[in-house]
Design an enzyme around this catalytic site. Structure first.
Site, PDB file in Angstrom:
ATOM      1  N   ASN A  41       0.850  -1.190   0.000  1.00 47.71           N
ATOM      2  CA  ASN A  41       0.000   0.000   0.000  1.00 47.71           C
ATOM      3  C   ASN A  41       0.887   1.242   0.000  1.00 47.71           C
ATOM      4  O   ASN A  41       2.041   1.191   0.442  1.00 47.71           O
ATOM      5  CB  ASN A  41      -0.866  -0.006   1.268  1.00 47.71           C
TER       6      ASN A  41
ATOM      7  N   HIS B  68       0.817   5.167   1.541  1.00 50.88           N
ATOM      8  CA  HIS B  68       0.106   5.997   2.509  1.00 50.88           C
ATOM      9  C   HIS B  68       0.775   7.367   2.537  1.00 50.88           C
ATOM     10  O   HIS B  68       2.009   7.454   2.564  1.00 50.88           O
ATOM     11  CB  HIS B  68       0.159   5.334   3.892  1.00 50.88           C
TER      12      HIS B  68
ATOM     13  N   ASP C 193      -2.273   0.391   8.361  1.00 51.28           N
ATOM     14  CA  ASP C 193      -1.102   1.256   8.109  1.00 51.28           C
ATOM     15  C   ASP C 193       0.093   0.939   9.010  1.00 51.28           C
ATOM     16  O   ASP C 193       0.935   1.803   9.269  1.00 51.28           O
ATOM     17  CB  ASP C 193      -1.475   2.744   8.270  1.00 51.28           C
TER      18      ASP C 193
HETATM   19  C1  GAR Z   1      -2.738   9.061  -2.494  1.00 46.15           C
HETATM   20  O1  GAR Z   1      -2.261  10.252  -1.924  1.00 46.15           O
HETATM   21  C2  GAR Z   1      -2.524   7.904  -1.536  1.00 46.15           C
HETATM   22  O2  GAR Z   1      -1.348   8.018  -0.777  1.00 46.15           O
HETATM   23  C3  GAR Z   1      -3.730   8.022  -0.662  1.00 46.15           C
HETATM   24  O3  GAR Z   1      -4.786   8.376  -1.540  1.00 46.15           O
HETATM   25  C4  GAR Z   1      -4.261   9.092  -2.653  1.00 46.15           C
HETATM   26  C5  GAR Z   1      -4.723   8.385  -3.905  1.00 46.15           C
HETATM   27  O4  GAR Z   1      -4.458   9.160  -5.039  1.00 46.15           O
HETATM   28  N1  GAR Z   1      -3.998   6.808   0.004  1.00 46.15           N
HETATM   29  C6  GAR Z   1      -4.510   6.736   1.229  1.00 46.15           C
HETATM   30  O5  GAR Z   1      -4.822   7.711   1.880  1.00 46.15           O
HETATM   31  C7  GAR Z   1      -4.693   5.324   1.762  1.00 46.15           C
HETATM   32  N2  GAR Z   1      -5.133   5.338   3.099  1.00 46.15           N
HETATM   33  P1  GAR Z   1      -4.598   8.526  -6.507  1.00 46.15           P
HETATM   34  O6  GAR Z   1      -5.984   7.899  -6.604  1.00 46.15           O
HETATM   35  O7  GAR Z   1      -4.470   9.693  -7.419  1.00 46.15           O
HETATM   36  O8  GAR Z   1      -3.510   7.510  -6.696  1.00 46.15           O
END
Ligand code: GAR
Length: 196
Positions: free
Chosen positions: A103, A105, A141
């Site tokens: 994942n 984060h 996480d």
């Molecule tokens: C990213 O910033 C990722 O790190 C976060 O969501 C966004 C997705 O962007 N993930 C989380 O917060 C997971 N808990 P994307 O759809 O443009 O890749």
């Protein structure tokens, strides 16, 4: 070459960077979304990658996860990459893909697990933040970190400004980390990320 499935819920900009950066170590063979109409699905289709929507509404976590698992196994996925996938996965699913599930984060884990990360980072007046790629373990996480990248936090930042700055480094970080895993240069061993 490892067969990679990417799970998304939204925009899919990390998916886009993983598609663009693919080399001989991995091939994205499938994109799964729990949200029909997630923008990332279009990005996948434009690259000729098969997509599957597995809706989560009205299902228990176990039923939803079992459906995703079935789709992954039917596609012979070897690695599962969560890229903005906003569902918590059940312990059973996570154990079934242990060491093959990662994942990204948007914080410097173990700091700022969970949601509303950028708001909390700014509130705490941190001077730096960043992004982490980690093996997924049942605790949210909390899995061993494979790679991190940091960014400065400015006093005038809004959560959106910080989110954009972090996202920009995610786009280099995630493909690098996936290549380490796909080429066997990092493994999950006894609960630790072990580098070859
Ligand atoms: C990213 O910033 C990722 O790190 C976060 O969501 C966004 C997705 O962007 N993930 C989380 O917060 C997971 N808990 P994307 O759809 O443009 O890749």
């Amino acid at each position: 070459m490892k067969r990679v499935a990417v799970l998304i819920s939204g925009r899919g900009s990390n998916l886009g960077s993983l598609i663009d950066a693919a080399d001989s170590s991995y091939k994205i063979i499938l994109v799964i979304s729990n949200i029909d109409g997630a923008a990332g699905l279009e990005r996948a289709r434009a690259a000729g990658i098969p997509t599957t929507v597995v809706p989560h509404a009205g299902k228990t976590r176990e039923v939803f996860d079992a459906e995703v698992d079935q789709v992954l196994r039917a596609a012979d996925a070897e690695l599962v990459v969560l890229a903005g996938f906003m569902r918590i996965l059940s312990d059973g699913f996570v154990r079934g893909w242990e060491g093959r599930l990662i994942n990204i984060h948007p914080s410097l884990l173990p700091a700022y697990k969970g949601i509303k990360v950028h708001e909390r980072v700014i509130e705490a007046k941190e001077s730096k933040s960043g992004a982490s790629v980690h093996f997924v373990v049942p605790e949210l996480d909390a899995g061993p970190v494979i790679a991190q990248a940091s960014v400065p936090v400015h006093p005038s930042d809004t959560p959106q400004m910080l989110a954009d700055r972090v996202l920009a480094v995610e786009h280099n970080l995630y493909p690098e980390a996936l290549k380490l895993l796909a080429s066997g240069k990092v493994k999950l061993q006894s609960g630790l990320a072990v580098f070859a």
